[in-house]
Scaffold this active site. Structure first.
Site, PDB file in Angstrom:
ATOM      1  N   ALA A 297       0.850  -1.196   0.000  1.00 29.78           N
ATOM      2  CA  ALA A 297       0.000   0.000   0.000  1.00 29.78           C
ATOM      3  C   ALA A 297       0.876   1.233   0.000  1.00 29.78           C
ATOM      4  O   ALA A 297       2.024   1.222   0.450  1.00 29.78           O
ATOM      5  CB  ALA A 297      -0.923   0.014   1.218  1.00 29.78           C
ATOM      6  N   THR A 298       0.291   2.297  -0.508  1.00 33.53           N
ATOM      7  CA  THR A 298       0.952   3.599  -0.517  1.00 33.53           C
ATOM      8  C   THR A 298      -0.061   4.650  -0.096  1.00 33.53           C
ATOM      9  O   THR A 298      -1.194   4.678  -0.612  1.00 33.53           O
ATOM     10  CB  THR A 298       1.502   3.938  -1.908  1.00 33.53           C
TER      11      THR A 298
ATOM     12  N   GLY B 176      -0.674   8.741   2.106  1.00 34.20           N
ATOM     13  CA  GLY B 176      -0.144  10.080   2.304  1.00 34.20           C
ATOM     14  C   GLY B 176       0.956  10.144   3.334  1.00 34.20           C
ATOM     15  O   GLY B 176       1.707  11.125   3.374  1.00 34.20           O
TER      16      GLY B 176
ATOM     17  N   VAL C  45       3.632   1.096   2.776  1.00 33.47           N
ATOM     18  CA  VAL C  45       3.500  -0.050   3.663  1.00 33.47           C
ATOM     19  C   VAL C  45       4.049  -1.268   2.929  1.00 33.47           C
ATOM     20  O   VAL C  45       3.644  -1.558   1.792  1.00 33.47           O
ATOM     21  CB  VAL C  45       2.037  -0.272   4.088  1.00 33.47           C
TER      22      VAL C  45
ATOM     23  N   LYS D 292       5.808   0.174   7.937  1.00 36.47           N
ATOM     24  CA  LYS D 292       5.401   1.422   7.302  1.00 36.47           C
ATOM     25  C   LYS D 292       6.583   2.388   7.365  1.00 36.47           C
ATOM     26  O   LYS D 292       7.018   2.802   8.450  1.00 36.47           O
ATOM     27  CB  LYS D 292       4.188   2.031   7.995  1.00 36.47           C
TER      28      LYS D 292
ATOM     29  N   ASP E 149      -8.055   9.666  11.873  1.00 37.89           N
ATOM     30  CA  ASP E 149      -8.048   9.382  10.428  1.00 37.89           C
ATOM     31  C   ASP E 149      -8.789   8.072  10.138  1.00 37.89           C
ATOM     32  O   ASP E 149      -8.293   7.211   9.417  1.00 37.89           O
ATOM     33  CB  ASP E 149      -6.613   9.313   9.916  1.00 37.89           C
TER      34      ASP E 149
END
Length: 454
Positions: A19-20, A22, A26, A41, A140
């Site tokens: 995953a990418t 902001g 990861v 991360k 978040d």
């Protein structure tokens, strides 16, 4: 540059970028010391250049490492390393969760059903409650930070990173575009955040699950944030149960005080919203209990005296009512037949002799008060000073009159004057005894037969 086979701190080997975001990339990695899969991360270089950010980040990592909850990703370690090209890498090591991001699931299905949505909401709300109890606000909460596993369990990730970045407004340089879609009004306005901030974000996630899109969209994060501040979200579809719609509406309240008091309260409401609803019942119709006609003519919605229930109880009540009506009808018929029989029955105990003369001083019985051929006792109208007693149905021993002398017993024969012109009845005839009291009228004595003069 980061690439597969890079080893951080001589322990964590990067295997695959999964995953990418902001905050950074990861990676699925391998812990060479403990021989297990982990998630690493690696933060963006722009973030690690801020010393204050690094201090908050490491402090939050230590708190989260002590937090244990099945719905919260476990934090194992944090550190920093200098890569071969001289670039510094600050990273966070977490539990590797095998699951699909909720954002991908919504994108594939378009929208989720109510049961799955409320299950996700309940699990995430309980995880948030555990974090809030320990003084941690996620800040978040969004579908991409929720991982759905094969068994349906949900794990909330990115704890610590979101808080340590201190995102308080969409104008902050650390804000990311995706965050504004689920940002609470107080967070978008730069006001202090609390556990209610995460409750609002989870309500926006639930809205997205049910409709396939967030409650507000816009061309920029600032435009979206303004809509969170001022606008009410579009109404959910009417085929969604009212309890679910009320839950989402309460979570998305503009005022934090109007939202759920805790994640635990929100989780309980989510479970109740999908529990089996009570079986629908027809509204009770209330009618007066006056007979079968009232039950037949009553219309739904009327209310008078007694409830009439539906289904098996209604049928049972109708049978009981019908039986009662039949009994009443039979009783009425019997009374009518009895009255007819009494009207047709001949008079009994009528003497052949004329009635005794009324002594002076007593009131004569009016003709309308006499009951000829009735066979029942009646009370004739007496004088004002001495009312007449009621005659008995069977012959009784003569009682002395008030005027009789008490010192001498009555003889066996009657001493009362006999009516003039009377006849002597035969032994076979049934006659009423002649009373000794001149004020007592014998039972069954009526008007003299036609043609006879007393």
């Amino acid at each position: 540059m980061l690439s597969p086979e890079v080893v951080l701190s001589v322990r964590y080997r990067l295997d695959e970028r999964v995953a990418t975001g902001g905050m950074g990339d990861v990676w699925r990695a391998s812990d060479l010391l403990l021989r297990r899969s982990v998630a690493v991360k690696v933060l963006l270089p722009a973030l690690v250049s801020d010393p204050d950010f690094l201090a908050r980040f490491r402090a939050e990592a230590r708190i989260l490492a002590a937090l244990r909850h099945p719905g919260i990703v476990q934090v194992y370690d944090c550190g920093e390393d200098e890569l071969s090209d001289g670039v510094r890498a600050d990273y966070l090591v977490m539990e590797f969760v095998t699951g699909q991001p909720l954002s991908k699931r919504i994108e594939a299905l378009g929208a989720l059903d109510v049961a799955e949505t409320m299950s996700i909401v309940a699990q995430v709300a309980e995880a948030l409650h555990a974090a809030h109890t320990n003084g941690i606000v996620h800040r978040d909460v969004k579908p991409s930070n929720l991982l759905v596993q094969e068994d349906g369990s949900v794990v909330l990730v990115d704890f610590g990173v979101a808080r340590s970045t201190n995102i308080t407004s969409v104008t902050n340089a650390n804000a990311v575009p995706g965050t504004a879609l689920y940002m609470a009004p107080e967070q978008a306005a730069g006001r202090p955040v609390s556990g209610a901030t995460d409750i609002y974000a989870l309500g926006a996630v639930a809205y997205c699950c049910l409709t396939g899109s967030p409650p507000f969209n816009g061309d920029s994060p600032l435009q979206v944030a303004v809509r969170h501040l001022d606008d009410e979200p579009p109404e959910l579809p009417h085929d969604i149960p009212e309890a679910v719609r009320a839950l989402v509406s309460r979570a998305l309240a503009k005022d934090p005080a109007d939202r759920f008091s805790s994640g635990e309260a929100m989780a309980a409401a989510a479970r109740v919203a999908v529990s089996d609803p009570p079986e629908p019942t027809e509204p009770a119709t209330v009618v007066p209990v006056t007979g079968v006609a009232a039950l037949r003519d009553a219309k739904p919605g009327t209310r008078t005296d007694a409830p009439v229930v539906t289904g098996r109880k209604r049928r049972r009540g109708a049978l009981i009512g019908a039986a009662a009506a039949i009994l009443v009808a039979l009783a009425s018929l019997g009374a009518a037949l009895g009255a007819t029989g009494e009207a047709d029955a001949p008079a009994v105990n009528v003497p052949t002799a004329a009635p005794a003369a009324v002594p002076s001083g007593s009131a004569e019985v009016p003709a309308e008060e006499q009951q000829p051929n009735s066979g029942r006792p009646f009370r004739p109208t007496g004088s004002a000073s001495s009312p007449l007693p009621l005659a008995t149905a069977s012959p009784v021993s003569p009682q002395p009159s008030p005027s009789a002398a008490p010192e001498s017993p009555e003889p066996t024969g009657s001493t009362d004057p006999q009516p003039t012109g009377g006849t002597t009845s035969s032994p076979t005839e049934t006659t009423a005894p002649t009373p000794t009291d001149p004020q007592t009228t014998p039972m069954g004595v009526g008007e003299p037969p036609a043609g006879r003069v007393p």
